[in-house]
Design a protein around this motif. Structure first.
Motif, short mmCIF file in Angstrom:
data_model
loop_
_atom_site.label_atom_id
_atom_site.label_comp_id
_atom_site.label_asym_id
_atom_site.label_seq_id
_atom_site.Cartn_x
_atom_site.Cartn_y
_atom_site.Cartn_z
N PHE A 289 0.83 -1.39 -0.21
CA PHE A 289 0.67 -0.10 0.28
C PHE A 289 0.84 0.96 0.31
N ALA A 290 1.83 0.95 0.59
CA ALA A 290 2.76 2.34 1.48
C ALA A 290 3.38 2.64 0.26
N GLY A 291 3.59 4.11 -0.57
CA GLY A 291 4.34 4.42 -1.40
C GLY A 291 4.86 4.26 -2.23
N CYS A 292 4.75 2.57 -2.67
CA CYS A 292 5.12 2.10 -4.80
C CYS A 292 4.14 2.53 -5.59
N ASP A 293 4.45 2.78 -6.80
CA ASP A 293 4.33 2.62 -7.57
C ASP A 293 3.11 1.72 -8.63
N PHE A 294 2.61 1.59 -9.52
CA PHE A 294 2.14 0.70 -10.27
C PHE A 294 1.92 1.75 -11.64
N TYR A 295 2.45 0.46 -12.72
CA TYR A 295 2.98 1.04 -14.15
C TYR A 295 1.70 0.46 -15.21
N ILE A 314 -10.15 -2.74 6.36
CA ILE A 314 -8.71 -1.55 5.70
C ILE A 314 -9.81 -0.51 6.11
N ASP A 315 -8.27 0.37 6.73
CA ASP A 315 -8.34 1.56 7.44
C ASP A 315 -8.82 2.79 6.07
N ILE A 316 -10.41 3.00 5.58
CA ILE A 316 -10.17 4.53 5.00
C ILE A 316 -9.25 5.59 4.40
N ALA A 317 -9.30 5.95 5.65
CA ALA A 317 -8.65 7.44 5.71
C ALA A 317 -6.47 6.66 5.78
N THR A 318 -6.66 6.41 6.04
CA THR A 318 -4.60 5.75 5.54
C THR A 318 -4.75 5.06 3.82
N GLU A 319 -5.63 3.30 4.68
CA GLU A 319 -4.38 2.34 3.65
C GLU A 319 -6.02 2.55 2.36
N LEU A 320 -6.86 3.28 2.53
CA LEU A 320 -7.44 2.94 1.11
C LEU A 320 -7.07 4.65 0.30
N ALA A 321 -6.89 5.30 1.06
CA ALA A 321 -6.63 6.49 0.42
C ALA A 321 -5.00 6.54 -0.10
N GLN A 322 -4.17 5.64 -0.03
CA GLN A 322 -2.75 4.82 -0.08
C GLN A 322 -2.92 4.85 -1.22
N ILE A 323 -4.03 3.62 -1.41
CA ILE A 323 -4.54 2.83 -2.63
C ILE A 323 -4.52 3.67 -4.00
N ILE A 338 -12.00 3.08 -7.87
CA ILE A 338 -11.61 2.20 -6.86
C ILE A 338 -12.53 1.99 -7.06
N VAL A 339 -13.09 -0.12 -7.03
CA VAL A 339 -13.97 -0.28 -6.18
C VAL A 339 -13.84 -0.87 -4.79
N PHE A 340 -14.31 -0.95 -3.76
CA PHE A 340 -14.72 -1.00 -2.34
C PHE A 340 -15.54 -2.34 -2.26
#
Length: 606
Positions: A289-295, A314-323, A338-340
């Motif tokens: 989740f944290a900081g990685c880039d997908f291309y 899944i924490d909406i305010a942290t993990e979902l925002a990271q995703i 995003i489909v949640f």
């Protein structure tokens, strides 16, 4: 961030899309809420003129960034000190990216820290991960505090109330970047489901059958599924019979995970760099989740939050925002949605009751830490060892007491305490009902697409994937330990112990026969170990209380014993003769003079 005092807000110039293009911009000391993901804050730390250490919560993030930036040196578990020193000696302006766990080791290799800067990237994971590694967070902060210039970086900072509760952040400056209307809105398709994992299986089967999502003329032939359970990933793969060549698994590269997936014929992968091929299915836990880039040029993103257990929420305010910020290519027409998929009404106990239990646990831990600090010097080493071993097993589930080497004292681990409050907030406050979920999404900056969908597959999902359980593993370990002076003994004493550190602790403390009598069951072994530690503590307390040479009336002995039992949560009446029978405290019957002039039956401790 309205509750935090003295916030410094800085408006980003309208012509700046990435912070690396902002002339004169420097990462400030203290907390930096960068406002959005993918704005290049980490790149500023990598490219500026300062010697810099970037602390990362995930090895995947380090490998991802090292692959994109020439000259950036990655430091994690299997990178040796000699390699680090060689890099430092030959590099004029070193740029190192290090895991949270390896930062204390790296800090010791740098003698002169005066001209270095440190960035703690995605620092919200100090709190998120503290349920199972709070001691690592404390060690990281101790190492970081040796440097004068430190930036705590995140687009999803820890909620105000958690920051304010943490001693380490009380006087830390807070800066927030304001991007105005340029923040790219990510839209969320909400799907409420009784069994979110069933929906993930359905998604995979649709892709397998060629039923791809479409956006006009564009077709999504790849999907990335985020969920917080390695077991659920394996279950989905098994149920859908996905071949390894179609699957990329991005999870923590622990020996346990590597072995687990290898047994079912799969390997843990890496996140492809820009231009590299992508597989049809990518499964990620929070390690990615944290900081990685997908291309990917066409991947759709699905997030599965199964709230039956706290750790799979899944924490909406942290993990979902990271995703939401992971897909970087503007040419991907599916990257803004995003489909949640989540479940609600999880039916746990009342929040007020839970909070009361947590506060009682904190209060008890504070008293227990104070008592352990008063232990005589000749007992202290044993108390330290038992406390550390117990927390390795229990992971602060029953007490927050920890031994702090730096202060040579027992303290309360407030990170573990705050993590329990945080985890409960995520599971219960975020998912109480669908209206709450919608509100949380809106407050976190997401766009909401219409009303939520409802998927409810009636078939029962059966876990037919067999994973070696604890009892089988414990039995195998004990049998190997019985084979002294053989290569099989080596398997137990080296390989298995490196993967499962609790095996040796149980064996050494309880012995083979006792473990066997308890049926090798983890819950029973934990309870037995806890009883063993508690009995030792009580024995020590009795020896401190009933001192050789003193005399005490029988009724006073019984009352004192009952009070000590109660201190340890044991509802048991004191019996004077049990001091000798159970605790080895020798005594002889005597008559004891009372303050009012009477003589009563009692004992002298000899």
């Amino acid at each position: 961030m309205g509750d935090i005092e003295n916030i410094k807000r800085i408006e980003v110039p309208e012509n700046v899309e990435f912070l690396t293009k902002w002339d004169g911009f420097e990462l400030p000391k203290g907390i930096l809420n960068k406002g959005i993901t993918g704005c290049g804050a980490t790149s500023v730390a990598i490219e500026d003129e300062h010697k810099t250490i970037i602390c990362s919560p995930r090895i995947n993030l380090i490998k991802n960034k090292v692959g994109q930036h020439k000259g950036l040196f990655g430091v994690y578990g299997d990178v040796k000190n000699d390699e680090i020193m060689a890099y430092l000696e030959k590099t004029e302006t070193p740029k190192l990216m290090v895991t949270y766990d390896s930062m204390p080791r790296l800090a010791k290799l740098i003698d002169d820290k005066s001209d270095w800067r440190v960035v703690v990237d995605e620092y919200q994971y100090l709190l998120i991960d503290s349920g199972f590694r709070s001691d690592k967070a404390i060690a990281l902060l101790d190492a970081v505090n040796e440097f004068d210039y430190v930036t705590y970086l995140s687009a999803t900072p820890i909620a105000d109330k958690y920051i304010q509760e943490m001693e380490q952040f009380k006087d830390v400056p807070y800066t927030e970047l304001i991007w105005g209307d340029r923040v790219e809105k990510i839209y969320v398709e909400r799907v409420v489901s009784a069994k979110p994992i069933d929906n993930a299986i359905k998604i995979v089967r649709n892709y397998q059958q060629g039923n791809f999502p479409k956006n006009g003329e564009y077709v999504s032939k790849e999907c990335v599924i985020f969920l917080n359970s390695v077991t659920n990933i394996a279950n989905i793969i098994h149920q859908t019979k996905l071949p390894p060549e179609d699957v990329n698994i991005i999870v923590a590269r622990t020996e346990e995970n590597i072995s687990f997936f290898k047994r079912i014929g799969y390997e843990i992968g890496t996140i492809p760099l820009e231009g590299e091929p992508h597989k049809m299915f990518t499964f990620c836990t929070s390690t990615a989740f944290a900081g990685c880039d997908f291309y990917s040029t066409c991947a759709s993103t699905f997030v599965i939050s199964d709230n039956k257990k706290v750790h799979t929420s899944i924490d909406i305010a942290t993990e979902l925002a990271q995703i939401a910020g992971r897909q970087r290519l503007a040419c991907n027409p599916f990257r803004k949605t995003i489909v949640f998929i989540y479940n609600v009404d999880i039916g746990e106990e009342d929040a007020d009751i839970y909070k009361k239990v947590i506060e009682q646990k904190l209060e008890k831990s504070e008293r227990m830490a104070e008592w352990k600090n008063s232990a005589p010097d000749d007992f202290k080493k044993d108390v330290i060892k038992e406390t550390s071993e117990m927390q390795n097993i229990k992971k602060y589930s029953e007490s927050y007491v920890r031994y702090d080497e730096k202060s040579d004292s027992f303290t309360v681990n407030r990170w573990a305490y705050m993590n329990e409050l945080f985890a409960y907030d995520v599971q219960h406050k975020n998912y109480e009902n669908s209206i709450i979920v919608k509100k949380q999404l809106e407050e976190s900056g997401f766009g909401i697409k219409g009303e939520e969908s409802r998927w409810d597959y009636k078939e029962q999902l059966k876990c037919i994937l067999v994973k070696e359980g604890f009892a089988d593993r414990m039995r195998r370990y004990c049998e190997l330990r019985q084979m002294k002076k053989s290569c099989r003994f080596y398997l137990a004493s080296d390989i298995m112990e490196r993967q499962y550190e609790d095996l040796r602790l149980y064996y050494d403390r309880l012995g083979y026969e006792r473990i066997k009598a308890l049926g090798f069951k983890e819950k029973d072994l934990k309870n037995e170990l806890e009883r063993s530690y508690r009995a030792n503590d009580i024995k020590q307390k009795f020896r401190e209380t009933f001192i050789v040479g003193e005399r005490m009336a029988t009724e006073d002995i019984k009352r004192t014993m009952s009070e000590i039992y109660a201190m340890y949560g044991i509802n048991k009446s004191g019996v004077a003769k049990h001091l000798e029978r159970d605790y080895g405290i020798r005594m002889k019957y005597v008559k004891v003079h009372t303050p009012d002039g009477f003589r009563k039956g009692g004992y002298e401790f000899i």
